[in-house]
Scaffold this motif. Sequence first.
Motif, mmCIF file in Angstrom:
data_model
loop_
_atom_site.group_PDB
_atom_site.id
_atom_site.type_symbol
_atom_site.label_atom_id
_atom_site.label_comp_id
_atom_site.label_asym_id
_atom_site.label_seq_id
_atom_site.Cartn_x
_atom_site.Cartn_y
_atom_site.Cartn_z
ATOM 1 N N ILE A 148 28.144 15.970 -208.510
ATOM 2 C CA ILE A 148 28.754 14.653 -208.694
ATOM 3 C C ILE A 148 28.393 13.736 -207.531
ATOM 4 O O ILE A 148 28.009 12.570 -207.727
ATOM 5 C CB ILE A 148 30.283 14.792 -208.854
ATOM 6 N N ILE A 149 28.471 14.257 -206.307
ATOM 7 C CA ILE A 149 28.113 13.442 -205.141
ATOM 8 C C ILE A 149 26.635 13.068 -205.185
ATOM 9 O O ILE A 149 26.254 11.931 -204.864
ATOM 10 C CB ILE A 149 28.444 14.186 -203.836
ATOM 11 N N GLN A 150 25.780 14.000 -205.590
ATOM 12 C CA GLN A 150 24.356 13.691 -205.644
ATOM 13 C C GLN A 150 24.035 12.666 -206.726
ATOM 14 O O GLN A 150 23.121 11.849 -206.567
ATOM 15 C CB GLN A 150 23.547 14.975 -205.844
ATOM 16 N N ALA A 151 24.788 12.680 -207.820
ATOM 17 C CA ALA A 151 24.604 11.642 -208.843
ATOM 18 C C ALA A 151 25.000 10.275 -208.294
ATOM 19 O O ALA A 151 24.333 9.261 -208.557
ATOM 20 C CB ALA A 151 25.429 11.982 -210.082
ATOM 21 N N VAL A 152 26.078 10.246 -207.516
ATOM 22 C CA VAL A 152 26.488 8.993 -206.869
ATOM 23 C C VAL A 152 25.412 8.533 -205.891
ATOM 24 O O VAL A 152 25.054 7.349 -205.845
ATOM 25 C CB VAL A 152 27.835 9.178 -206.143
ATOM 26 N N ARG A 153 24.893 9.469 -205.115
ATOM 27 C CA ARG A 153 23.857 9.119 -204.142
ATOM 28 C C ARG A 153 22.643 8.491 -204.833
ATOM 29 O O ARG A 153 22.095 7.496 -204.352
ATOM 30 C CB ARG A 153 23.436 10.360 -203.356
ATOM 31 N N GLN A 154 22.226 9.069 -205.951
ATOM 32 C CA GLN A 154 21.066 8.533 -206.655
ATOM 33 C C GLN A 154 21.333 7.121 -207.157
ATOM 34 O O GLN A 154 20.480 6.229 -207.048
ATOM 35 C CB GLN A 154 20.691 9.438 -207.825
ATOM 36 N N SER A 155 22.527 6.894 -207.683
ATOM 37 C CA SER A 155 22.889 5.562 -208.155
ATOM 38 C C SER A 155 22.898 4.559 -207.005
ATOM 39 O O SER A 155 22.384 3.436 -207.125
ATOM 40 C CB SER A 155 24.267 5.617 -208.825
ATOM 41 N N ILE A 156 23.466 4.968 -205.871
ATOM 42 C CA ILE A 156 23.514 4.098 -204.692
ATOM 43 C C ILE A 156 22.107 3.808 -204.184
ATOM 44 O O ILE A 156 21.767 2.657 -203.866
ATOM 45 C CB ILE A 156 24.367 4.759 -203.591
ATOM 46 N N THR A 157 21.280 4.839 -204.097
ATOM 47 C CA THR A 157 19.921 4.664 -203.576
ATOM 48 C C THR A 157 19.137 3.666 -204.419
ATOM 49 O O THR A 157 18.441 2.784 -203.888
ATOM 50 C CB THR A 157 19.192 6.014 -203.528
ATOM 51 N N THR A 158 19.255 3.781 -205.727
ATOM 52 C CA THR A 158 18.563 2.840 -206.617
ATOM 53 C C THR A 158 19.053 1.415 -206.385
ATOM 54 O O THR A 158 18.258 0.461 -206.347
ATOM 55 C CB THR A 158 18.784 3.248 -208.084
ATOM 56 N N ALA A 159 20.367 1.261 -206.200
ATOM 57 C CA ALA A 159 20.927 -0.074 -205.961
ATOM 58 C C ALA A 159 20.444 -0.644 -204.632
ATOM 59 O O ALA A 159 20.120 -1.838 -204.535
ATOM 60 C CB ALA A 159 22.453 -0.008 -205.987
ATOM 61 N N VAL A 160 20.388 0.194 -203.601
ATOM 62 C CA VAL A 160 19.922 -0.272 -202.292
ATOM 63 C C VAL A 160 18.449 -0.666 -202.365
ATOM 64 O O VAL A 160 18.031 -1.687 -201.800
ATOM 65 C CB VAL A 160 20.156 0.804 -201.217
ATOM 66 N N GLU A 161 17.652 0.133 -203.063
ATOM 67 C CA GLU A 161 16.232 -0.206 -203.220
ATOM 68 C C GLU A 161 16.072 -1.557 -203.903
ATOM 69 O O GLU A 161 15.217 -2.373 -203.511
ATOM 70 C CB GLU A 161 15.527 0.889 -204.020
ATOM 71 N N SER A 162 16.890 -1.819 -204.913
ATOM 72 C CA SER A 162 16.838 -3.106 -205.604
ATOM 73 C C SER A 162 17.263 -4.241 -204.672
ATOM 74 O O SER A 162 16.655 -5.322 -204.665
ATOM 75 C CB SER A 162 17.741 -3.061 -206.839
ATOM 76 N N TYR A 163 18.302 -3.989 -203.879
ATOM 77 C CA TYR A 163 18.772 -4.992 -202.912
ATOM 78 C C TYR A 163 17.672 -5.328 -201.912
ATOM 79 O O TYR A 163 17.398 -6.506 -201.637
ATOM 80 C CB TYR A 163 20.005 -4.447 -202.197
ATOM 81 N N VAL A 164 17.024 -4.298 -201.365
ATOM 82 C CA VAL A 164 15.967 -4.515 -200.374
ATOM 83 C C VAL A 164 14.799 -5.276 -201.003
ATOM 84 O O VAL A 164 14.238 -6.199 -200.394
ATOM 85 C CB VAL A 164 15.498 -3.170 -199.782
ATOM 86 N N ALA A 165 14.441 -4.902 -202.227
ATOM 87 C CA ALA A 165 13.324 -5.575 -202.901
ATOM 88 C C ALA A 165 13.610 -7.053 -203.133
ATOM 89 O O ALA A 165 12.682 -7.870 -203.183
ATOM 90 C CB ALA A 165 13.030 -4.882 -204.227
ATOM 91 N N GLY A 166 14.882 -7.411 -203.246
ATOM 92 C CA GLY A 166 15.242 -8.794 -203.512
ATOM 93 C C GLY A 166 15.564 -9.618 -202.284
ATOM 94 O O GLY A 166 15.952 -10.792 -202.408
ATOM 95 N N LEU A 167 15.410 -9.036 -201.085
ATOM 96 C CA LEU A 167 15.693 -9.793 -199.868
ATOM 97 C C LEU A 167 14.706 -10.940 -199.693
ATOM 98 O O LEU A 167 13.554 -10.859 -200.146
ATOM 99 C CB LEU A 167 15.615 -8.872 -198.647
ATOM 100 N N PRO A 168 15.123 -12.006 -199.012
ATOM 101 C CA PRO A 168 14.177 -13.080 -198.694
ATOM 102 C C PRO A 168 13.014 -12.561 -197.843
ATOM 103 O O PRO A 168 13.026 -11.426 -197.362
ATOM 104 C CB PRO A 168 15.039 -14.075 -197.905
ATOM 105 N N ALA A 169 12.037 -13.406 -197.645
ATOM 106 C CA ALA A 169 10.825 -13.017 -196.922
ATOM 107 C C ALA A 169 11.154 -12.544 -195.508
ATOM 108 O O ALA A 169 12.179 -12.907 -194.922
ATOM 109 C CB ALA A 169 9.864 -14.201 -196.862
ATOM 110 N N ILE A 170 10.255 -11.724 -194.976
ATOM 111 C CA ILE A 170 10.388 -11.245 -193.595
ATOM 112 C C ILE A 170 10.542 -12.440 -192.652
ATOM 113 O O ILE A 170 9.796 -13.417 -192.724
ATOM 114 C CB ILE A 170 9.146 -10.429 -193.181
#
Length: 498
Positions: free
Chosen positions: A357-379
Amino acid sequence: MTIDAALEQAAQGGLNAEALGNLARMVLATGEEERALPWLRAAAARSNDARLWQWAGLLERAIESLDLAVISFTQAARLAPNDPSIAHGHARVTLDAGFDAVALFDRARRLDPANGEVLAGFAAALLAAGEGAKAEALLDAVLVQSPLWVQGHLHLSQLRALIGRADQAAASFERALSAHPGEPMLWQGLFDLYVSAENYAALADAVDRARAAGVAARETHDYAAIAAAELGQIARADSLLAATSSPLTVWRIRHLLRQGRLTAALALIENALAGPDRDAIWPYALIAWRLAGDPRVDWLAPSALVKIIDLAPTLPPLDQLADVLRGLHRAQGSYLDQSVRGGTQTDGPLLNRVDPIIQAVRQSITTAVESYVAGLPAIDPAHPMLALRRDRPVRFAGSWSVWLRGGGHHANHLHPQGWMSSALYVALPDRSDDPDPHAGWLTIGEPQAAIGIDQPPLQLIEPRPGQLVLFPSWLWHGTRPFAQGDRLTIAFDVAPPV
């Protein structure tokens, strides 16, 4: 030899065990563990070399693959059962993975009885197993024999707070000081304890007692200045801060802001932002720039850096997740140096637990963080959030669960070890009868109360089950108290990319 050259030789089978160990050291330092892991694993399996299995386990731990790290360290311990460092690593990854590690730490302690990290880990394993009193007795007995082990006193102080004995947090320090009243290291450890707990009255008293015991002024002066500033003793703080050559930059800024001396605070902030410790200054720059009406507020803390993401469709059933989390809340008190008021916080890296259950949560969180990082403004090389690279895998600097009860809340705080921080709501109280319409809401950008600046939050966010909020770690954040019920969350810090 460069990492690329070493990897090329490894692919050709041209590295011996020592060279593979050197390669492992290099990739650990640069955050490129996954490039070397296949060669370490293959060589370990081929040679059945305990040290190579240990290196594989260390790399797997670094990338937070604790299930694999446990397997690798189990192999290493089987091949070298009397190696102290392997025994310690085996115990540590087992504990971090969420398994009972008491017996493994006991063995590691027998192999290396003077290792403070092993003793602290043994106490953590006992606490995780519901044996907090045994953990306390273990550390206390060691400190009777080794009263100058400052880190051990700090471990015991925190442990006592977690088992509901915060009133005894300083007891082992005081016992040691009664036998060694002139020992500066012990006094400094006690000072640091009070600073981390934000108990500045106790800090001031300890400084006075240290001076009376003959400790040199150079050992106590800066702590006296910090205590005076945080207690609002304006003239004394001004005098003490003027008389020290130590930077104490954050403490000086806090003192100036608290006294309404904005012009002086702004000048100090501008100077500090040009120096090597700028990361600690950004939260105070935000406060000062808001007070001054500086347009850089919109550059530093745009609302777009705070994201609300509905994870409910990708999470395990929230009632099942809540049951798992509640089972991990074994503490009876809260950390001395954390923001929790009226609740408990789990110990150890929550998202590393090898639990489906914790690992399923981790995977969901990781995907969300990756999406957040991809959508950040330019460096933006000048910005504390946007300057960092975006091409590294998501790693966590810490993860935990908080369970607040009626009246509970988070004091406004920040996370200096993180790149971005979070709140994932698992269970929430019924607030329909709460007189405060914002009861339990998350506040973003509201300064810590102790600074004495009455600024409203930049954002107020209503929590909803399954909702994840991501925001920069250096932004002040906290929660409003709620009247009754309980509130269960997961929080984590994403580590700054190497």
